[in-house]
Design an enzyme around this catalytic site. Structure first.
Site, PDB file in Angstrom:
ATOM      1  N   GLU A  50       0.826  -1.209   0.000  1.00  0.00           N
ATOM      2  CA  GLU A  50       0.000   0.000   0.000  1.00  0.00           C
ATOM      3  C   GLU A  50       0.864   1.264   0.000  1.00  0.00           C
ATOM      4  O   GLU A  50       0.533   2.254  -0.631  1.00  0.00           O
ATOM      5  CB  GLU A  50      -0.962   0.009   1.192  1.00  0.00           C
ATOM      6  CG  GLU A  50      -2.109  -0.983   1.043  1.00  0.00           C
ATOM      7  CD  GLU A  50      -3.021  -0.676  -0.155  1.00  0.00           C
ATOM      8  OE1 GLU A  50      -3.089   0.481  -0.586  1.00  0.00           O
ATOM      9  OE2 GLU A  50      -3.649  -1.625  -0.660  1.00  0.00           O
ATOM     10  N   TYR A  58      -6.129   6.904   4.133  1.00  0.00           N
ATOM     11  CA  TYR A  58      -6.385   5.916   3.085  1.00  0.00           C
ATOM     12  C   TYR A  58      -5.609   4.622   3.350  1.00  0.00           C
ATOM     13  O   TYR A  58      -6.167   3.515   3.334  1.00  0.00           O
ATOM     14  CB  TYR A  58      -6.020   6.455   1.685  1.00  0.00           C
ATOM     15  CG  TYR A  58      -6.041   5.320   0.695  1.00  0.00           C
ATOM     16  CD1 TYR A  58      -7.241   4.852   0.201  1.00  0.00           C
ATOM     17  CD2 TYR A  58      -4.862   4.651   0.339  1.00  0.00           C
ATOM     18  CE1 TYR A  58      -7.300   3.754  -0.635  1.00  0.00           C
ATOM     19  CE2 TYR A  58      -4.902   3.551  -0.485  1.00  0.00           C
ATOM     20  CZ  TYR A  58      -6.111   3.109  -0.977  1.00  0.00           C
ATOM     21  OH  TYR A  58      -6.159   2.010  -1.787  1.00  0.00           O
ATOM     22  N   ASP A  60      -9.870   4.686  -3.178  1.00  0.00           N
ATOM     23  CA  ASP A  60      -8.783   5.164  -4.045  1.00  0.00           C
ATOM     24  C   ASP A  60      -9.398   5.713  -5.335  1.00  0.00           C
ATOM     25  O   ASP A  60     -10.633   5.831  -5.446  1.00  0.00           O
ATOM     26  CB  ASP A  60      -7.761   4.045  -4.315  1.00  0.00           C
ATOM     27  CG  ASP A  60      -8.333   2.931  -5.178  1.00  0.00           C
ATOM     28  OD1 ASP A  60      -9.528   2.976  -5.529  1.00  0.00           O
ATOM     29  OD2 ASP A  60      -7.574   2.014  -5.527  1.00  0.00           O
TER      30      ASP A  60
END
Ligand code: SF4
Length: 369
Positions: free
Chosen positions: A54, A137, A155
């Site tokens: 990520e 996020y 996203d």
């Protein structure tokens, strides 16, 4: 079209269920992913690999990340190994992936997991948010994918899917809060990690930016954008401001034995902590702007152009052959045998390619690297 008597909650649950059926068949294979079949057989995702992927995927495509992820996990297979790594080696392995603050935060994050959490990743979104480099996020993505917390993960792919499903006409970025709220209505309590990855996969493979393949989409019975023929126009985007152009100079000094003058850039500023050629203050970080030593600097004959998030950059490359005892006021000479162009960030590698071509041209010996 769906039954209009159905409650919004029931409709959302139905959409989520169909999306998971689609994901079970069509999930993309990724080196960091535990696919749906493996999940069913009891395999759990490794939080270290999820977190690493990520961080790498921030502002970067899956295709660009794959090889970096493989090299990182071969070299540093777990968080303890990464926490113990040399900074310079991590920065060199990150070279070319861009957004270099991520590499520094990666190290800080790994060291925080080891020092503050006994080498075990926090298992919640809030706990993950305490790690350096982990924003809302990334925390939501790791919490959902690694720990099955029903966190809403939004996203660019998910923004596109949701804006079309609900026909959100507000342009991005102002639409972000409403898209997040709508995405949250779809997040199920069962398999939230797979749901998050299914939304991303749907956006990447079916609900694509220009030509969504709505006929293959499991959500098409519910999709307002599809129904009303505006899917490909969404999400709307506010016009982008023109990026300004900055100009500057890089100095590449080379001794007769082939050693080249490089400096480790300061931690703060663009390309922070990375190796680079001494240059002017093109990133406005307040560094000295004169050449690193007196020499007969010559234009390498080609400019380097590069685009950062907020500006375009045009750099002149100046070259000089300098004596063995040259004493620069910054940086250090790196012997030819130890110089690895691949360990330079892309901008600096472009400059080296220009310089190497000029050196080869002048000496009639071809490119040096
Ligand atoms: Fe996207 Fe089309 Fe599916 Fe709507 S129906 S979510 S526009 S692919």
């Amino acid at each position: 079209m769906r039954d209009t008597e159905e409650s919004p909650e029931a409709a959302a649950a139905d959409m989520s269920a169909r999306l998971l059926v689609w994901y079970d068949r069509h999930a993309r294979v990724m080196p960091w992913r535990v696919g749906p079949a493996e999940r069913r057989s009891g395999v759990r995702p490794d939080p270290y690999r999820v977190w690493l992927s990520e961080i790498m995927l921030q502002q970067t495509t899956v295709a660009a990340v794959r090889d970096y992820f493989r090299r990182f996990t071969e070299r540093w297979p777990d968080v303890a190994a990464l926490a113990a790594a040399e900074d310079a080696e991590v920065m060199a392995k990150w070279a070319g992936l861009g957004y270099y603050a991520r590499a520094r935060n990666l190290l800080k994050g790994a060291r925080a997991v080891v020092a503050d959490h006994g080498g075990v990743f926090p298992g919640t979104r809030d706990g993950l948010m305490t790690l350096p480099g982990v924003g809302p996020y990334t925390a939501a993505a790791v919490a959902a994918i690694a720990f099955d917390e029903p966190a809403t993960v939004v996203d660019g792919n998910v923004e596109r899917v949701v804006s079309r499903l609900f026909r959100v006409e507000v342009p991005l970025p102002a639409a972000k809060p409403v898209l997040t709220r709508l995405a949250a209505t779809l997040t199920p309590l069962d398999r939230p990690g797979d749901h998050a990855q299914a939304m991303m996969d749907l956006g990447a493979t079916i609900c694509t930016p220009r030509k969504p393949v709505c006929s293959l989409c499991p959500l098409n019975p519910d999709c307002q954008g599809f129904r009303e023929g505006v899917a490909a126009e969404l999400p709307r985007k506010a016009p982008k401001a023109e990026k300004p152009l900055r100009e500057g100079t890089l100095w590449i000094a080379r001794r007769a034995d082939g050693a080249v003058l490089l400096e480790t850039r300061p931690e703060t500023g663009m390309l922070g902590g990375m190796l680079g050629w001494p240059g002017t203050d093109w990133d406005r970080s307040g560094r000295p702007s004169g050449p690193p030593l007196e020499a007969e600097w010559q234009d390498a004959g080609a400019e380097v152009r590069h685009t950062f998030t907020h500006f375009h950059l045009r750099l002149t490359v100046l070259l000089a052959e300098v004596p063995q005892d040259a004493a620069p006021d910054r940086g250090a000479f790196v012997p030819q045998a130890l110089f690895q162009p691949a360990a330079l960030p892309t901008l600096m590698r472009k400059a080296w390619n220009v310089a190497a071509a000029a050196i080869g041209h002048r000496k009639g010996e071809g490119r040096l690297a």
